[in-house]
Scaffold this motif. Structure first.
Motif, PDB file in Angstrom:
ATOM      1  N   ARG A 188       0.817  -1.206   0.000  1.00 35.23           N
ATOM      2  CA  ARG A 188       0.000   0.000   0.000  1.00 35.23           C
ATOM      3  C   ARG A 188       0.857   1.265   0.000  1.00 35.23           C
ATOM      4  O   ARG A 188       0.642   2.171  -0.809  1.00 35.23           O
ATOM      5  N   VAL A 240      -5.623   3.642  -3.488  1.00 34.38           N
ATOM      6  CA  VAL A 240      -4.493   2.952  -2.853  1.00 34.38           C
ATOM      7  C   VAL A 240      -4.705   2.865  -1.345  1.00 34.38           C
ATOM      8  O   VAL A 240      -4.488   1.809  -0.728  1.00 34.38           O
ATOM      9  N   LEU A 258      -6.927   0.024  -0.020  1.00 35.49           N
ATOM     10  CA  LEU A 258      -6.520  -1.376  -0.135  1.00 35.49           C
ATOM     11  C   LEU A 258      -6.370  -2.006   1.246  1.00 35.49           C
ATOM     12  O   LEU A 258      -5.926  -1.367   2.200  1.00 35.49           O
TER      13      LEU A 258
END
Length: 409
Positions: free
Chosen positions: A84, A195, A198
């Motif tokens: 991440r 992102v 996630l």
């Protein structure tokens, strides 16, 4: 002994695997727009700024070099910080890429344009690992389909890129293509919220501790060698042809819009089949689908050599994209059979370094061959490479039918 290509995949994906795969697919859509913009416009912008015609594709080569040499550092970053945080760094690199490239065009600085596309390649080093992130987070029976789900995102990346180019190219008429690269930076910015959403295990929980076999031992296994060879040739030949096509189209009297739409159709063909490629692999096997993809690349060259109309160029790009999809997804799926959990970071990084290093060579060679030998020579060069990979895949298929798949214990 049962070959991995004969294993049935019947289990349903876990909700977490499905959620991650969908999120990564959306990230692939945004990240996939960046190389599409570079490839569609990098050669044309380079042609305006380069001192010699054969240097026109150097910005695309710089992108490929950034991608190749960024794979190992990206893997190390993600191994230490987690995927991440690594993807956050990647998105920031993507933003810088667009702004630097636009600055290079504005200042008429060829080197600055190349630096920007190099940064775009570093961003793509993270984007290319999305497929492995989905596979690593999925149960073994869902891995192939998870890879295909992520690759579907590239379909939307093609649409985003083409529409970005079409709607931004006239915003700044005095500085052609600069606005498209500024838009590229904005698209990378949009990736950040995804992102951060996630849910991927941190490095320790993802079994990234030291251990496992030596990389040299893994790299000597027949399945890994053939899988990497198939991935290298599928991607490098696709890039070799795709890089030259816009230049060939414009050289034959077709418009930049025709070339841009051709690249759009090509990228749609690259990623569109991902809706069903995973199921085809489950049914017919990884090697069979990879063979089909490599063979289609040869067919694309035959179409290219048959004429110079828009239909021939677009037909070539579409078949080339389809061949890449089957060849690259099949090869990627083969690579995931070659390592244990604790070995994955090293093996994935080595695979991508070899693949994208070859792509860098292919993109640079494309401009050289196009400038000196022309469109016909570009296509004729492809056939021997296709033949070698088809023979290697056929050999592996026969070997594994007799037993001894070479999978990690």
């Amino acid at each position: 002994m049962t070959s991995p290509d004969n294993v049935a995949f019947a289990a349903a994906p876990a909700p977490a695997s499905r959620r991650n795969a969908i999120t990564l697919s959306c990230l692939q859509a945004l990240g996939g727009a960046s190389p599409a913009i570079v490839i569609a416009l990098g050669g044309l912008a380079g042609q305006q700024l380069a001192s010699r015609p054969e240097l026109a594709t150097v910005p695309i080569t710089a992108y490929s070099l950034g991608l190749a040499f960024g794979t190992i550092p990206a893997a190390l970053v993600m191994r230490r910080l987690g995927r991440r945080y690594g993807y956050v760094i990647g998105a920031l690199l993507g933003m810088a890429a667009g702004l630097i490239s636009a600055g290079g065009i504005y200042l008429q600085a060829f080197a600055l344009l190349c630096l920007g596309t190099l940064f775009a390649g570093l961003y793509s080093a993270y984007v290319q690992s999305y497929r492995f992130a989905a596979a690593d987070a999925a149960a073994p029976q869902f891995r192939t389909r998870a890879i295909a789900w992520v690759m579907v995102g590239g379909l939307f990346g093609a649409i985003i890129a083409a529409q970005t180019i079409i709607h931004t190219r006239n915003i700044w008429p005095a500085v052609p293509y600069a606005a498209a690269f500024i838009a590229q930076a904005c698209i990378a910015l949009l990736a950040l919220p995804l992102v951060l959403s996630l849910r991927i295990a941190p490095p320790a929980a993802a079994q990234q501790a030291r251990g496992g076999r030596k990389l040299a031992e893994i790299a000597r296994t027949p399945r890994f060698i053939v899988a990497v060879l198939a991935g290298v040739i599928s991607y490098a030949l696709m890039n070799f042809l795709m890089t030259a096509t816009p230049l060939a189209m414009v050289g034959c009297g077709h418009t930049v819009s025709d070339a841009t739409l051709g690249i759009q159709w090509h990228i749609l063909a690259m990623y569109g089949p991902s809706f069903f490629t995973g199921r085809l692999i489950e049914r017919y096997g990884k090697i069979a689908i990879t063979i089909t993809g490599v063979a289609l690349i040869g067919v694309a060259c035959s179409v290219a050599l048959s004429g110079l109309d828009i239909a021939h160029f677009w037909g070539t790009l579409i078949i080339l994209g389809l061949g890449w999809n089957f060849g690259f997804i099949g090869a990627t799926s083969m690579v995931t059979d070659c390592y244990r959990p604790e070995e994955k970071s090293r093996v994935q990084a080595l695979n991508d370094f070899l693949v994208f290093g070859s792509v860098a060579i292919a993109s640079f060679s494309s401009g050289q061959v196009m400038a000196r030998g022309g469109w016909q020579t570009v296509n004729l060069i492809v056939y021997p490479f296709v033949a070698v990979v088809l023979l290697a895949l056929a050999w592996l298929w026969l070997r594994e039918r007799r037993g001894g798949s070479g999978l990690p214990a």
